[in-house]
Design a protein around this motif. Structure first.
Motif, short mmCIF file in Angstrom:
data_model
loop_
_atom_site.label_atom_id
_atom_site.label_comp_id
_atom_site.label_asym_id
_atom_site.label_seq_id
_atom_site.Cartn_x
_atom_site.Cartn_y
_atom_site.Cartn_z
N ALA A 104 81.44 34.83 105.44
CA ALA A 104 81.27 33.72 106.37
C ALA A 104 82.46 32.77 106.41
N LEU A 105 83.40 32.89 105.48
CA LEU A 105 84.54 31.97 105.47
C LEU A 105 85.35 32.02 106.75
N PHE A 109 86.26 23.52 105.32
CA PHE A 109 86.38 23.08 103.92
C PHE A 109 87.81 22.58 103.64
N ALA A 110 88.80 23.27 104.20
CA ALA A 110 90.19 22.82 104.03
C ALA A 110 90.36 21.43 104.64
N VAL A 120 93.02 30.91 101.75
CA VAL A 120 92.56 30.71 100.38
C VAL A 120 91.11 31.18 100.23
N ASP A 121 90.77 31.58 99.01
CA ASP A 121 89.43 32.08 98.74
C ASP A 121 88.52 30.95 98.25
N ALA A 169 87.32 25.66 96.00
CA ALA A 169 86.54 24.91 95.02
C ALA A 169 87.44 24.05 94.14
N THR A 170 88.53 24.62 93.69
CA THR A 170 89.48 23.88 92.84
C THR A 170 90.05 22.70 93.59
#
Length: 160
Positions: free
Chosen positions: A33-34, A49-50, A80-81, A86-87
Protein backbone atom coordinates in the motif's frame (compact mmCIF):
# COMPACT_ATOMS: atom_id res chain seq x y z
CA UNK A 1 10.06 16.32 32.26
CA UNK A 2 9.65 15.32 35.88
CA UNK A 3 8.99 18.34 38.06
CA UNK A 4 7.93 20.32 35.01
CA UNK A 5 4.89 22.51 34.73
CA UNK A 6 1.91 20.10 34.47
CA UNK A 7 0.45 22.00 31.51
CA UNK A 8 3.77 21.84 29.65
CA UNK A 9 4.00 18.14 30.47
CA UNK A 10 0.45 17.57 29.19
CA UNK A 11 1.22 19.36 25.92
CA UNK A 12 4.30 17.22 25.32
CA UNK A 13 2.36 14.07 26.17
CA UNK A 14 -0.48 15.09 23.84
CA UNK A 15 1.97 15.62 21.00
CA UNK A 16 3.58 12.25 21.76
CA UNK A 17 0.20 10.50 21.62
CA UNK A 18 -0.55 12.02 18.21
CA UNK A 19 2.90 11.07 16.90
CA UNK A 20 2.46 7.54 18.27
CA UNK A 21 -0.82 7.21 16.38
CA UNK A 22 0.86 8.28 13.14
CA UNK A 23 3.49 5.57 13.70
CA UNK A 24 0.78 3.05 14.60
CA UNK A 25 -0.86 3.75 11.25
CA UNK A 26 2.44 3.36 9.38
CA UNK A 27 3.05 0.07 11.16
CA UNK A 28 -0.40 -1.12 10.06
CA UNK A 29 0.08 -0.30 6.38
CA UNK A 30 0.99 -3.25 4.17
CA UNK A 31 4.14 -2.70 2.12
CA UNK A 32 2.06 -3.02 -1.06
CA UNK A 33 0.00 0.00 0.00
CA UNK A 34 2.96 2.39 0.27
CA UNK A 35 2.68 3.19 -3.43
CA UNK A 36 -1.12 3.52 -3.40
CA UNK A 37 -2.57 6.87 -4.43
CA UNK A 38 -6.22 7.88 -4.66
CA UNK A 39 -7.42 7.31 -8.23
CA UNK A 40 -3.82 6.58 -9.21
CA UNK A 41 -2.74 10.21 -8.90
CA UNK A 42 -1.71 12.59 -6.18
CA UNK A 43 0.44 11.75 -3.20
CA UNK A 44 1.12 8.11 -2.53
CA UNK A 45 0.84 6.69 0.98
CA UNK A 46 4.65 6.79 1.16
CA UNK A 47 4.61 10.44 0.05
CA UNK A 48 2.03 11.29 2.71
CA UNK A 49 4.20 9.88 5.49
CA UNK A 50 7.23 11.64 3.99
CA UNK A 51 5.21 14.87 3.92
CA UNK A 52 4.36 14.57 7.61
CA UNK A 53 8.04 14.16 8.47
CA UNK A 54 9.10 16.97 6.14
CA UNK A 55 6.54 19.42 7.57
CA UNK A 56 7.83 18.63 11.04
CA UNK A 57 11.31 19.54 9.79
CA UNK A 58 9.98 22.74 8.25
CA UNK A 59 8.77 23.84 11.69
CA UNK A 60 11.98 22.81 13.36
CA UNK A 61 14.01 24.76 10.81
CA UNK A 62 11.89 27.86 11.41
CA UNK A 63 11.68 27.63 15.19
CA UNK A 64 14.68 25.63 16.44
CA UNK A 65 17.20 24.72 13.73
CA UNK A 66 19.52 23.41 16.45
CA UNK A 67 17.10 20.49 16.90
CA UNK A 68 17.55 19.39 13.28
CA UNK A 69 20.96 17.83 13.79
CA UNK A 70 20.94 14.39 12.19
CA UNK A 71 17.51 14.91 10.62
CA UNK A 72 16.99 14.97 6.86
CA UNK A 73 14.00 15.40 4.60
CA UNK A 74 12.52 12.27 3.06
CA UNK A 75 10.92 14.12 0.16
CA UNK A 76 8.11 13.37 -2.24
CA UNK A 77 8.86 10.59 -4.68
CA UNK A 78 11.18 8.83 -2.26
CA UNK A 79 11.41 5.05 -2.31
CA UNK A 80 12.22 4.62 1.37
CA UNK A 81 10.74 1.59 3.11
CA UNK A 82 8.69 1.24 6.28
CA UNK A 83 11.76 1.10 8.50
CA UNK A 84 13.26 4.29 7.09
CA UNK A 85 9.93 6.12 7.35
CA UNK A 86 9.53 4.90 10.93
CA UNK A 87 13.03 6.06 11.87
CA UNK A 88 12.45 9.47 10.29
CA UNK A 89 9.05 9.92 11.95
CA UNK A 90 10.39 8.86 15.36
CA UNK A 91 13.30 11.29 15.13
CA UNK A 92 11.22 14.27 13.99
CA UNK A 93 8.57 13.52 16.64
CA UNK A 94 11.23 13.49 19.36
CA UNK A 95 12.71 16.79 18.16
CA UNK A 96 9.26 18.40 18.11
CA UNK A 97 8.65 17.13 21.64
CA UNK A 98 11.73 19.08 22.74
CA UNK A 99 10.48 22.17 20.89
CA UNK A 100 7.06 21.90 22.55
CA UNK A 101 8.58 21.29 26.00
CA UNK A 102 11.00 24.19 25.74
CA UNK A 103 8.36 26.54 24.33
CA UNK A 104 5.86 25.64 27.03
CA UNK A 105 8.48 26.03 29.76
CA UNK A 106 9.64 29.34 28.29
CA UNK A 107 7.46 32.17 27.04
CA UNK A 108 4.76 29.88 25.64
CA UNK A 109 5.56 30.74 22.04
CA UNK A 110 6.95 28.91 19.04
CA UNK A 111 9.05 31.07 16.77
CA UNK A 112 7.23 31.64 13.48
CA UNK A 113 3.85 30.40 14.76
CA UNK A 114 1.01 32.43 16.22
CA UNK A 115 -0.55 32.54 18.72
CA UNK A 116 1.11 30.10 21.20
CA UNK A 117 2.50 26.62 21.81
CA UNK A 118 -0.89 25.12 22.69
CA UNK A 119 -2.29 26.19 19.31
CA UNK A 120 0.91 24.86 17.69
CA UNK A 121 0.27 21.41 19.14
CA UNK A 122 -3.33 21.68 17.92
CA UNK A 123 -2.08 22.58 14.46
CA UNK A 124 0.34 19.64 14.39
CA UNK A 125 -2.34 17.18 15.51
CA UNK A 126 -4.87 18.49 12.98
CA UNK A 127 -2.37 18.36 10.15
CA UNK A 128 -1.33 14.82 10.93
CA UNK A 129 -4.92 13.61 11.42
CA UNK A 130 -5.88 15.06 8.04
CA UNK A 131 -3.14 13.13 6.30
CA UNK A 132 -3.79 9.95 8.28
CA UNK A 133 -7.30 10.08 6.81
CA UNK A 134 -5.81 10.43 3.34
CA UNK A 135 -3.56 7.43 3.99
CA UNK A 136 -6.51 5.30 5.07
CA UNK A 137 -8.55 6.37 2.03
CA UNK A 138 -5.70 5.77 -0.42
CA UNK A 139 -5.13 2.29 0.96
CA UNK A 140 -8.84 1.45 0.78
CA UNK A 141 -9.17 2.74 -2.78
CA UNK A 142 -6.18 0.61 -3.76
CA UNK A 143 -8.00 -2.46 -2.46
CA UNK A 144 -5.75 -2.67 0.62
CA UNK A 145 -7.97 -1.34 3.42
CA UNK A 146 -6.63 -0.96 6.92
CA UNK A 147 -7.15 -3.85 9.27
CA UNK A 148 -10.06 -3.08 11.62
CA UNK A 149 -7.67 -3.31 14.57
CA UNK A 150 -5.63 -0.45 13.07
CA UNK A 151 -8.70 1.59 12.08
CA UNK A 152 -10.10 1.45 15.60
CA UNK A 153 -6.71 1.49 17.29
CA UNK A 154 -6.00 4.99 15.95
CA UNK A 155 -8.73 6.21 18.31
CA UNK A 156 -7.11 4.65 21.36
CA UNK A 157 -5.58 7.73 22.92
CA UNK A 158 -4.78 6.14 26.27
CA UNK A 159 -1.08 6.21 27.04
CA UNK A 160 0.38 2.73 26.59
Amino acid sequence: MSGANPVAQALVETWAIGARITRYLLDGIPAAALDAAPAGKGRTVRDLFAHLHDVRLMWLKAARPDLMEGLAKVGSGSTVDHAALATALDASAAALAVLVADSAAGDGRVKGFKPHVTAFVGYLLSHEAHHRGQVALAARLAGLPLDKKVSYGMWEWGVR
